[in-house]
Design a protein around this motif. Structure first.
Motif, mmCIF file in Angstrom:
data_model
loop_
_atom_site.group_PDB
_atom_site.id
_atom_site.type_symbol
_atom_site.label_atom_id
_atom_site.label_comp_id
_atom_site.label_asym_id
_atom_site.label_seq_id
_atom_site.Cartn_x
_atom_site.Cartn_y
_atom_site.Cartn_z
ATOM 1 N N THR A 97 0.831 -1.195 0.000
ATOM 2 C CA THR A 97 0.000 0.000 0.000
ATOM 3 C C THR A 97 0.876 1.259 0.000
ATOM 4 O O THR A 97 2.016 1.248 0.467
ATOM 5 C CB THR A 97 -0.921 0.062 1.235
ATOM 6 N N VAL A 99 -0.004 5.374 0.952
ATOM 7 C CA VAL A 99 -1.025 6.343 1.344
ATOM 8 C C VAL A 99 -0.758 7.653 0.609
ATOM 9 O O VAL A 99 0.387 8.047 0.377
ATOM 10 C CB VAL A 99 -1.055 6.566 2.867
ATOM 11 N N SER A 103 -8.918 11.548 2.659
ATOM 12 C CA SER A 103 -10.024 11.658 1.699
ATOM 13 C C SER A 103 -10.824 12.939 1.904
ATOM 14 O O SER A 103 -11.302 13.554 0.947
ATOM 15 C CB SER A 103 -10.949 10.446 1.823
ATOM 16 N N PHE A 127 -8.337 3.265 -3.292
ATOM 17 C CA PHE A 127 -9.539 3.046 -2.498
ATOM 18 C C PHE A 127 -9.449 3.875 -1.222
ATOM 19 O O PHE A 127 -8.383 4.389 -0.861
ATOM 20 C CB PHE A 127 -9.736 1.553 -2.187
ATOM 21 N N ASP A 128 -10.576 4.028 -0.579
ATOM 22 C CA ASP A 128 -10.644 4.778 0.677
ATOM 23 C C ASP A 128 -10.480 3.795 1.827
ATOM 24 O O ASP A 128 -11.302 2.899 2.016
ATOM 25 C CB ASP A 128 -11.992 5.501 0.782
ATOM 26 N N ASN A 129 -9.401 3.987 2.582
ATOM 27 C CA ASN A 129 -9.110 3.098 3.701
ATOM 28 C C ASN A 129 -9.218 3.889 5.003
ATOM 29 O O ASN A 129 -8.297 4.599 5.395
ATOM 30 C CB ASN A 129 -7.699 2.506 3.541
ATOM 31 N N ASP A 130 -10.396 3.795 5.639
ATOM 32 C CA ASP A 130 -10.641 4.518 6.890
ATOM 33 C C ASP A 130 -10.353 6.007 6.754
ATOM 34 O O ASP A 130 -9.678 6.627 7.593
ATOM 35 C CB ASP A 130 -9.796 3.932 8.033
ATOM 36 N N THR A 134 -5.747 5.603 -0.539
ATOM 37 C CA THR A 134 -4.641 4.651 -0.550
ATOM 38 C C THR A 134 -4.586 3.941 -1.890
ATOM 39 O O THR A 134 -5.620 3.608 -2.478
ATOM 40 C CB THR A 134 -4.828 3.598 0.569
ATOM 41 N N LYS A 136 -3.449 0.480 -3.485
ATOM 42 C CA LYS A 136 -3.206 -0.848 -2.926
ATOM 43 C C LYS A 136 -2.928 -1.867 -4.020
ATOM 44 O O LYS A 136 -3.534 -1.838 -5.095
ATOM 45 C CB LYS A 136 -4.421 -1.305 -2.101
ATOM 46 N N TYR A 138 -2.637 -6.130 -4.435
ATOM 47 C CA TYR A 138 -2.883 -7.436 -3.799
ATOM 48 C C TYR A 138 -2.538 -8.522 -4.806
ATOM 49 O O TYR A 138 -3.086 -8.555 -5.921
ATOM 50 C CB TYR A 138 -4.345 -7.561 -3.370
#
Length: 434
Positions: A97, A99, A103, A127-130, A134, A136, A138
């Motif tokens: 990831t 950052v 957001s 994507f929005d991570n909390d 971010t 990401k 995978y």
């Protein structure tokens, strides 16, 4: 030991200019890549990742990539400009990831941009991570290979850096996350670079006095393009300034309805804008950072040769038409454009940098380097040129036995003869593996 003391091995040279990685690749890169492949085939995925990450570590600069191996995982961190990519590898997965920003600090248009960017990326996703934007990556390791790691990891690194730099340049009011690792220049450093930018612009303007007519559009184009490429290569601007230079250079070569005269006017207007840039704003556009991946795919030598041939034909045309002024600008342009547009083998990169050093001697003297050419005496330092060519060629002769030091074949009469002979030797370099 006695032989090495009397005849010390030639150390590869690494130019600390331009947008390429400012360090040498691991000399065992290919062997480590093969070891990674073998480990993956044998099912030892953590060992495979260990060899793969080792292959990415540059000579004498491990700060750009660090990793720690545990019994059941590997934790790594790599730097790419203003981005930090953090990853965890297990037997089953790789998760990495980067950052970007909070957001809540992003405009709606920016959020929409990142959604659209997901359709352009192959491996990574925004994507929005909390509440944190971010990027990401995978990967599942069931059928993993070194190539299946390299390209996804390169994608997340290059794009995280690109997007953070875009926000930094276009929306300075938006605070970026994890950005403290970059180094801004000191007052003395950026003042000196600003001086040289203004000096080069002024020199170019004076050199074109009396030439700004429709009959001299080619001369003007080469002068403006060489100047912009020199600013980009030697000053290494970032953020908005880097984006604008890329747009101006790319716009000139775009196949559109604009005339060459109009494109020259665009370049001239942008140079006038740079000339009036306040030093405080200039200082914000320049920083230094560590890089793991080159933004360029390595070009075939045939591509470089084709570009040199095409450019030397233009030199020949201007010589035939007694337009001697532009010839030096074209010679400067060739090396600078190759450094700007192509991914180069370390040998070619050092050699192209040598040509830039010869033409920008005063700049390198101001940077504390010994010049390769004294313009006021029209005198070349043949010994230093020989040694620099050695540093570009000798370290790679084991793999490319056809590479030879060509310094004794160069014409040291003057700059133009030097450049002509230099590019002819570059064309003849033999990169066939032995």
């Amino acid at each position: 030991m006695l032989h090495n003391w009397m005849y010390p091995p030639v150390v590869p040279n690494v130019p600390h200019y331009g947008r390429a990685v400012h360090s040498l690749p691991n000399p065992d890169e290919h062997e480590l890549f093969e070891k990674a492949s073998e480990a993956f085939i044998e099912g030892d995925r953590l060992k495979g990742y260990y060899f793969f990450l080792s292959s990415l570590t540059h000579i004498g600069n491990s700060k750009h990539l660090t990793y720690t191996t545990y019994e059941d995982k590997i934790i790594f961190e790599l730097l790419q400009g203003c981005a930090i990519i953090r990853g965890t590898v297990t037997q089953d997965t790789l998760i990495a990831t980067a950052v970007i920003a909070k957001s809540s600090d992003l405009h709606v248009a920016l959020k929409r941009r990142f959604l659209e960017r997901n359709f352009q990326l192959t491996y990574a996703r925004f994507f929005d991570n909390d509440g944190i934007l971010t990027l990401k990556l995978y990967l599942e390791n069931a059928t993993i290979t070194p190539h299946k790691i390299f390209f996804p990891l390169r994608e997340i690194a290059l794009n995280a850096d690109f997007e953070k730099e875009m926000i930094w340049g276009e929306f300075p009011e938006i605070p970026l996350l994890e950005n403290d690792h970059v180094r801004y220049l000191t007052h003395k450093e950026y003042t000196r670079l600003h001086f040289w930018m203004l000096t080069w612009i002024d020199q170019t303007k004076k050199s074109l006095q009396g030439l700004l007519s429709n009959d001299n559009t080619g001369m003007v184009s080469f002068s403006y393009l060489a100047l912009l490429l020199q600013i980009d290569y030697l000053l290494i601007p970032r953020k908005k300034m880097a984006k604008e230079i890329a747009e101006k250079v790319g716009g000139y070569f775009m196949d559109d309805e604009k005339s060459t005269e109009d494109k020259n006017t665009d370049l001239q207007s942008y140079l006038s804008k740079l000339e009036t840039t306040k030093i405080e704003e200039f200082a914000t556009q320049i920083y230094r950072g560590a890089y793991t991946f080159s933004p360029f795919d390595q070009a075939m030598h045939e591509e470089i040769v084709s570009f040199i041939d095409e450019s030397l034909l233009k030199v020949k045309w201007y010589k035939s038409n007694h337009s001697s002024y532009v010839i030096g600008a074209i010679y400067r342009y060739i090396a600078l454009y190759i450094l700007y547009n192509y991914g180069l083998h370390p040998t070619l990169r050092v050699l192209m940098h040598l040509h830039v050093q010869v033409y920008a001697s005063d700049f390198f003297v101001d940077m504390g380097e010994i010049p390769l050419y004294a313009p006021h005496k029209n005198q070349f330092d043949k010994t230093r040129i020989h040694n620099q060519i050695d540093s570009a060629i000798v370290p790679y002769q084991k793999r490319y036995k056809g590479l030879k030091n060509f310094s004794n074949l160069l014409n040291y009469t003057d700059l133009n003869n030097f450049s002509q002979s230099f590019y002819l030797q570059i064309k003849n370099l033999d990169f066939l593996e032995s």
